[in-house]
Structures are given as structure tokens and as C-alpha cells.
Write an enzyme that holds these catalytic residues in place. Sequence first.
Site, PDB file in Angstrom:
ATOM      1  N   VAL A 100      36.146  41.152  27.859  1.00  0.00           N
ATOM      2  CA  VAL A 100      35.203  41.726  28.829  1.00  0.00           C
ATOM      3  C   VAL A 100      34.503  40.610  29.597  1.00  0.00           C
ATOM      4  O   VAL A 100      34.662  39.425  29.281  1.00  0.00           O
ATOM      5  CB  VAL A 100      34.162  42.649  28.149  1.00  0.00           C
ATOM      6  CG1 VAL A 100      34.868  43.782  27.413  1.00  0.00           C
ATOM      7  CG2 VAL A 100      33.247  41.877  27.214  1.00  0.00           C
ATOM      8  N   GLY A 149      38.822  45.927  26.205  1.00  0.00           N
ATOM      9  CA  GLY A 149      38.506  45.413  27.536  1.00  0.00           C
ATOM     10  C   GLY A 149      39.812  45.259  28.283  1.00  0.00           C
ATOM     11  O   GLY A 149      40.505  44.254  28.144  1.00  0.00           O
ATOM     12  N   SER A 156      43.500  30.027  29.385  1.00  0.00           N
ATOM     13  CA  SER A 156      43.665  29.533  30.743  1.00  0.00           C
ATOM     14  C   SER A 156      45.001  29.964  31.325  1.00  0.00           C
ATOM     15  O   SER A 156      45.973  30.161  30.606  1.00  0.00           O
ATOM     16  CB  SER A 156      43.592  28.004  30.757  1.00  0.00           C
ATOM     17  OG  SER A 156      43.796  27.540  32.073  1.00  0.00           O
ATOM     18  N   ALA A 203      32.177  37.867  30.666  1.00  0.00           N
ATOM     19  CA  ALA A 203      31.365  36.981  29.844  1.00  0.00           C
ATOM     20  C   ALA A 203      29.879  37.256  30.079  1.00  0.00           C
ATOM     21  O   ALA A 203      29.462  37.540  31.192  1.00  0.00           O
ATOM     22  CB  ALA A 203      31.686  35.520  30.166  1.00  0.00           C
ATOM     23  N   ARG A 208      31.827  21.040  46.526  1.00  0.00           N
ATOM     24  CA  ARG A 208      31.893  22.484  46.796  1.00  0.00           C
ATOM     25  C   ARG A 208      30.529  22.994  47.252  1.00  0.00           C
ATOM     26  O   ARG A 208      30.446  23.782  48.204  1.00  0.00           O
ATOM     27  CB  ARG A 208      32.331  23.244  45.543  1.00  0.00           C
ATOM     28  CG  ARG A 208      33.787  23.036  45.203  1.00  0.00           C
ATOM     29  CD  ARG A 208      34.282  24.113  44.252  1.00  0.00           C
ATOM     30  NE  ARG A 208      35.554  23.749  43.649  1.00  0.00           N
ATOM     31  CZ  ARG A 208      36.268  24.543  42.862  1.00  0.00           C
ATOM     32  NH1 ARG A 208      35.815  25.751  42.556  1.00  0.00           N
ATOM     33  NH2 ARG A 208      37.420  24.148  42.369  1.00  0.00           N
ATOM     34  N   ALA A 255      40.641  45.347  31.641  1.00  0.00           N
ATOM     35  CA  ALA A 255      40.790  44.965  33.049  1.00  0.00           C
ATOM     36  C   ALA A 255      42.064  44.120  33.134  1.00  0.00           C
ATOM     37  O   ALA A 255      42.820  44.061  32.166  1.00  0.00           O
ATOM     38  CB  ALA A 255      39.561  44.189  33.510  1.00  0.00           C
ATOM     39  N   THR A 274      35.853  52.583  29.120  1.00  0.00           N
ATOM     40  CA  THR A 274      36.240  53.763  29.884  1.00  0.00           C
ATOM     41  C   THR A 274      37.713  54.043  29.590  1.00  0.00           C
ATOM     42  O   THR A 274      38.564  53.192  29.849  1.00  0.00           O
ATOM     43  CB  THR A 274      36.072  53.479  31.394  1.00  0.00           C
ATOM     44  OG1 THR A 274      34.865  52.741  31.579  1.00  0.00           O
ATOM     45  CG2 THR A 274      36.014  54.758  32.187  1.00  0.00           C
ATOM     46  N   GLY A 305      44.937  32.255  34.158  1.00  0.00           N
ATOM     47  CA  GLY A 305      44.670  33.414  35.006  1.00  0.00           C
ATOM     48  C   GLY A 305      45.482  34.630  34.594  1.00  0.00           C
ATOM     49  O   GLY A 305      45.993  34.712  33.468  1.00  0.00           O
ATOM     50  N   LYS A 335      37.758  24.465  26.860  1.00  0.00           N
ATOM     51  CA  LYS A 335      38.158  25.272  28.021  1.00  0.00           C
ATOM     52  C   LYS A 335      37.254  24.942  29.218  1.00  0.00           C
ATOM     53  O   LYS A 335      37.723  24.828  30.355  1.00  0.00           O
ATOM     54  CB  LYS A 335      38.080  26.766  27.692  1.00  0.00           C
ATOM     55  CG  LYS A 335      38.270  27.715  28.877  1.00  0.00           C
ATOM     56  CD  LYS A 335      39.621  27.477  29.572  1.00  0.00           C
ATOM     57  CE  LYS A 335      40.020  28.555  30.561  1.00  0.00           C
ATOM     58  NZ  LYS A 335      39.058  29.033  31.500  1.00  0.00           N
ATOM     59  N   HIS A 383      38.306  21.625  30.533  1.00  0.00           N
ATOM     60  CA  HIS A 383      39.561  21.859  31.260  1.00  0.00           C
ATOM     61  C   HIS A 383      39.254  22.307  32.688  1.00  0.00           C
ATOM     62  O   HIS A 383      39.811  21.787  33.655  1.00  0.00           O
ATOM     63  CB  HIS A 383      40.403  22.913  30.542  1.00  0.00           C
ATOM     64  CG  HIS A 383      41.491  23.502  31.389  1.00  0.00           C
ATOM     65  ND1 HIS A 383      41.235  24.476  32.341  1.00  0.00           N
ATOM     66  CD2 HIS A 383      42.814  23.245  31.476  1.00  0.00           C
ATOM     67  CE1 HIS A 383      42.370  24.784  32.953  1.00  0.00           C
ATOM     68  NE2 HIS A 383      43.335  24.051  32.451  1.00  0.00           N
ATOM     69  N   ASN A 384      38.363  23.260  32.826  1.00  0.00           N
ATOM     70  CA  ASN A 384      38.030  23.748  34.174  1.00  0.00           C
ATOM     71  C   ASN A 384      37.356  22.667  35.006  1.00  0.00           C
ATOM     72  O   ASN A 384      37.593  22.570  36.207  1.00  0.00           O
ATOM     73  CB  ASN A 384      37.123  24.975  34.082  1.00  0.00           C
ATOM     74  CG  ASN A 384      37.880  26.222  33.667  1.00  0.00           C
ATOM     75  OD1 ASN A 384      38.923  26.124  33.024  1.00  0.00           O
ATOM     76  ND2 ASN A 384      37.376  27.385  34.022  1.00  0.00           N
ATOM     77  N   GLU A 411      39.930  20.486  36.253  1.00  0.00           N
ATOM     78  CA  GLU A 411      40.620  21.217  37.326  1.00  0.00           C
ATOM     79  C   GLU A 411      39.860  21.056  38.660  1.00  0.00           C
ATOM     80  O   GLU A 411      40.468  20.805  39.708  1.00  0.00           O
ATOM     81  CB  GLU A 411      40.714  22.684  36.907  1.00  0.00           C
ATOM     82  CG  GLU A 411      41.228  23.643  37.937  1.00  0.00           C
ATOM     83  CD  GLU A 411      41.103  25.095  37.421  1.00  0.00           C
ATOM     84  OE1 GLU A 411      41.379  25.351  36.235  1.00  0.00           O
ATOM     85  OE2 GLU A 411      40.698  25.965  38.218  1.00  0.00           O
TER      86      GLU A 411
HETATM   87  P1  ATR Z   1      36.795  44.634  36.572  1.00  0.00           P
HETATM   88  O1  ATR Z   1      37.552  43.381  36.212  1.00  0.00           O
HETATM   89  O2  ATR Z   1      37.573  45.901  36.380  1.00  0.00           O
HETATM   90  O3  ATR Z   1      36.032  44.561  37.834  1.00  0.00           O
HETATM   91  P2  ATR Z   1      34.553  43.911  34.894  1.00  0.00           P
HETATM   92  O4  ATR Z   1      33.259  44.484  35.294  1.00  0.00           O
HETATM   93  O5  ATR Z   1      34.825  42.480  35.087  1.00  0.00           O
HETATM   94  O6  ATR Z   1      35.703  44.852  35.460  1.00  0.00           O
HETATM   95  O7  ATR Z   1      34.780  44.271  33.386  1.00  0.00           O
HETATM   96  C1  ATR Z   1      35.954  43.893  32.749  1.00  0.00           C
HETATM   97  C2  ATR Z   1      36.093  44.690  31.493  1.00  0.00           C
HETATM   98  O8  ATR Z   1      34.874  44.597  30.756  1.00  0.00           O
HETATM   99  C3  ATR Z   1      36.332  46.160  31.718  1.00  0.00           C
HETATM  100  O9  ATR Z   1      37.305  46.559  30.797  1.00  0.00           O
HETATM  101  C4  ATR Z   1      34.986  46.794  31.408  1.00  0.00           C
HETATM  102  O10 ATR Z   1      35.040  48.113  30.905  1.00  0.00           O
HETATM  103  P3  ATR Z   1      35.047  49.374  31.894  1.00  0.00           P
HETATM  104  O11 ATR Z   1      36.469  49.558  32.302  1.00  0.00           O
HETATM  105  O12 ATR Z   1      34.570  50.486  31.053  1.00  0.00           O
HETATM  106  O13 ATR Z   1      34.129  49.054  33.025  1.00  0.00           O
HETATM  107  C5  ATR Z   1      34.492  45.885  30.332  1.00  0.00           C
HETATM  108  N1  ATR Z   1      33.039  45.933  30.159  1.00  0.00           N
HETATM  109  C6  ATR Z   1      32.098  45.476  31.005  1.00  0.00           C
HETATM  110  N2  ATR Z   1      30.879  45.652  30.483  1.00  0.00           N
HETATM  111  C7  ATR Z   1      31.033  46.231  29.268  1.00  0.00           C
HETATM  112  C8  ATR Z   1      30.153  46.647  28.231  1.00  0.00           C
HETATM  113  N3  ATR Z   1      28.837  46.483  28.336  1.00  0.00           N
HETATM  114  N4  ATR Z   1      30.679  47.221  27.128  1.00  0.00           N
HETATM  115  C9  ATR Z   1      32.016  47.377  27.026  1.00  0.00           C
HETATM  116  N5  ATR Z   1      32.901  46.987  27.953  1.00  0.00           N
HETATM  117  C10 ATR Z   1      32.419  46.429  29.068  1.00  0.00           C
END
Ligand code: ATR
Length: 475
Positions: free
Chosen positions: A77, A12, A131, A79, A291, A14, A37, A133, A186, A189-190, A193
Site C-alpha cells: 500500500v 494492496g 526496485s 507508504a 531537480r 494497485a 476495496t 517499478g 533501497k 539505491h534511489n 539513481e
Molecule cells: P492507486 O495506486 O490505485 O492510486 P493508492 O492510493 O496509491 O492507489 O493505494 C494503493 C493501494 O493501497 C490500494 O490497494 C489501496 O486500497 P484501495 O484499493 O482500497 O484504495 C491501498 N490503501 C491505501 N490506503 C489504505 C488503507 N488505509 N488501508 C488499506 N489499504 C489502503
Amino acid sequence: ATTATAQIGVTGLAVMGSNLARNFARHGHTVAVHNRTYAKTKALIEQHGHEGDFVPSETAEDFVASLQKPRRIVIMVKAGDATDAVIDEFAPLLDEGDVLIDGGNAHFEDTRRREKDLRDKGIHFVGAGISGGEEGALNGPSIMPGGSEESYKSLGPLLESIAAKAKDGSPCCTHVGPDGAGHFVKMVHNGIEYADMQLIAEAYDLLRAVGGYEPGRIAETFRTWNTGRLDSYLIEITAEVLAHTDAGTGRPFVDVVADEAEQKGTGRWTVQTALDLGVPVSGIAEAVFARSLSGHTGLREAARGLPGPSARALSPAEAEEFAAQVEQALYASKVVSYAQGWNMIAKASEEYGWDIDLGAMAAIWRGGCIIRAAFLDRIRAAFETDPQLSTLLADEGFAREVGQAQEAWRTVVATAVRHGVPTPGFSAALAYYDALRAERLPAALTQGQRDFFGAHTYRRTDREGSFHTLWSGDR
Ligand code: ATR
């Protein structure tokens, strides 16, 4: 065939995942990297491959094969369903004793479920709160790993090496407790915050509306506060935000931002969970509600003309005194919301059998995370003095400070009420403080009412047992 050289893997990639992988690599670890990907994996290697020893893989199988045993894989990835999908993909490829780490913002109940499922398969599942970011992930986050003690033996040193370091040099990472304990703290913690941010917002509002200060002046006030007991990352960035001028309009930045605060959900989870645990976290709850309220534009529109005072600015001399009082109110309210947060952790620890070291939580939040502050060292010390401390407010040092602040605190809340400035955080904190220190609470009357309409019975102050009165109005 791929040789198993990597000490840790990240799947994952991102921003959070990439930054965490880079942090591992920069600390000399060989890092296996993988993303659903492949383009993201390739991009990471192209842009940052020179920073350390990365082992990129296109497939989950190659990725797993590139890891030394016991394998340690951090899942970064989104949550929710994505986490389950990734677990389902990897679990069949792993061996007994391997460690799967979820570094996302999972709900602790999900973590408990996943941990149990994987434990049955002999795989350690570690829900780790991370935590700080994107910046924290790269340069040193605060890390809150749960899961088995055994998993921490192989994982802990790796995590501690990349975690933020407190001023005394100790890593902002410790084994929090079994199963969902890490994600639970965690979450709290939030929540804390949220409360911190709300209290700061109220202080700003009062300094502006009642103190008559311009944003630039308030920025300076916060900068001064930041040299004292309120010294913290959030106060520091508050000053930055308030000092910022919008380039396009030349107006204070804070005046061109829509006054509707958003939220991703961990504050809400904290309050929902606190309700289930029966622990009052009114500071966090008021912050979450504030909020929500800000976003109810229709409601606000409908109520805009309701009668009430408008704030009138004090004279400059009065304003200066008032600002000093606001600092006291802010500090006292902050102590209350931390006291509430810690009570929540203590209650959950007892309920779930986590045996959380309360002082250690303060210690690992001294660096890397959003609520990092000098203040947390005081909390750590308070629990070091008395590990059984029932509330932070009972700690000698905090009790003295809040006691000294309470008169100013009352003045600030009363002034806010008179001027029609909403201070739900300051007010709720003060009400909590007064309720805790009260000799008698009107809960006695509540019990009387409950016995009257529902025969719910009551206990007495002078005798043991459970009592019911035959009310003349009994139905
Ligand atoms: P971003 O932060 O790029 O907008 P995101 O949708 O929050 O993306 O997803 C963050 C990470 O989770 C990415 O690495 C994403 O993989 P891709 O680059 O292939 O999109 C990964 N991710 C999301 N859903 C997934 C799943 N079902 N299986 C594997 N990886 C997943």
C-alpha cells in the site's frame, strides 16, 4: 471455512501489488490476494486469474485464514499512514512466527519502529525495498529485504524465485540485514539513481550546447557508450528518449517537455540521512538540488538576464574529441557517486549494527532495478577482492580508470565553466576526488578560525593533545 493453501499473500492490489502477486503466481506459488476495496481483487482475478493459482478473499480474516503457517503477507500500500493502518488491522489476526513484509517505499526509521513494535508481539516484520517499478514487479524486481535472519529462512526462497536474475543466474535478492537495513539500502539505491540521471543529463547538455549535437546524434552517442563500460539501463533509455520525436509537432521529444524535474522524496531522504550520518554524498545532493532548482521557475525567471557566456558550439572535429572526453567525465563522476553511496551504506551499517555485505548490494542491483548495469559487477568484484575497501576509488581497477579519465574530466569541467553550462554533478564529483587525494586540506584553517572565535581547540600535526591559542583578538 477457508483452507490454508496459500504460500504467500499480497494485500494492496494497485499496480505494484497486482504485478507482484502475478509474479508469485507465475512462479508456481499459490497466492492469497486481498485489497481494502474488493473491486480491485475481483479485477485481478478476472483479468489474470488464469496465470496461476490465486486465492482471493474479501475480508482480512478470510485472507489470513487462507495462508499456510508461518504466514507470509506482503503489504503493498501507499507508504506512510496506510502502512500503519494495514499493520494495525493484520497484527491481531496473526500468530507468533508469522511474517509481515512491507514492500512499499517506507522510510527506514519507520521500518525500524514497526519492526520493534511487532517483534514485541512475536511477529517478524520485514521492510523490503523493491526496485524496478511496475515492470520489475511483474517480471523480476531487485528485492532488498531487511528484518530478522529467521524470517529470511522462510521468506527468502519465495522472494528469490520471483526476483530478477543477474547474468550469472543468481537472484537479485539477498537478506540485507536486521530491521530497517533493506529500506535503507533501497533509499540509497534511489539516491544513486538520482545522481546517475543528473550526470547523464549534464553529459547531454554539454554534447548539445558545446558539442553542437542534435538530440538524434546524442542518442547515437549514448548508444555507442552503451556498448562500453557505461553499459546500463539508464544509458539505454536515455538514447530512446533522445531519439523520440514528438508526434504532434515533429520536434525532438526532449524539446517539448517542460524543463522542471519532479521528485517523490527518496533522493531527499538519502541526502537528509547522509547529513545525519556525516557522510558526504555530494553527487546525490547536487542531483536533488538540481531537480529543486529546475522547479524554481520564478527564481530562474528573475535571474535569466544575469551576465555570463553562452555556449558556442565547437567545430565538428573538436566536438568529436570533446564527446570522448565527456564519456570519461561521465564515467569518472559515476564512480565517485557510487563510491559515496557505498560509503553511506557502510557508515549506516556500522552505526546501526547491520553488518551489511557491501559486495552483495552491488550483486543484487545487477538486474531488475533502475541502476542495473554491467558496472555493478565490477563493484561486487572490488568488494570480493577487499571486503574492507574504504572507498571504491581505492580499488585498483577503478583507481586506474579514474586516473586515466581525470585529465579529460578536468577539461570537460573547465570547458563547461567557460561556456557557462552548469555541471554541478561533474564538478562536485571532481572536487570530491581532489579533496580525497589532497595531501593537506584547508580544514586546518577552519580549525584555526574555530579556535579563534569559539575556543573550540585544535589538534596539532607534531604533538598529541588538544590545544588552544590565546589570540590577540580573543574576546
Ligand atoms: P492507486 O495506486 O490505485 O492510486 P493508492 O492510493 O496509491 O492507489 O493505494 C494503493 C493501494 O493501497 C490500494 O490497494 C489501496 O486500497 P484501495 O484499493 O482500497 O484504495 C491501498 N490503501 C491505501 N490506503 C489504505 C488503507 N488505509 N488501508 C488499506 N489499504 C489502503
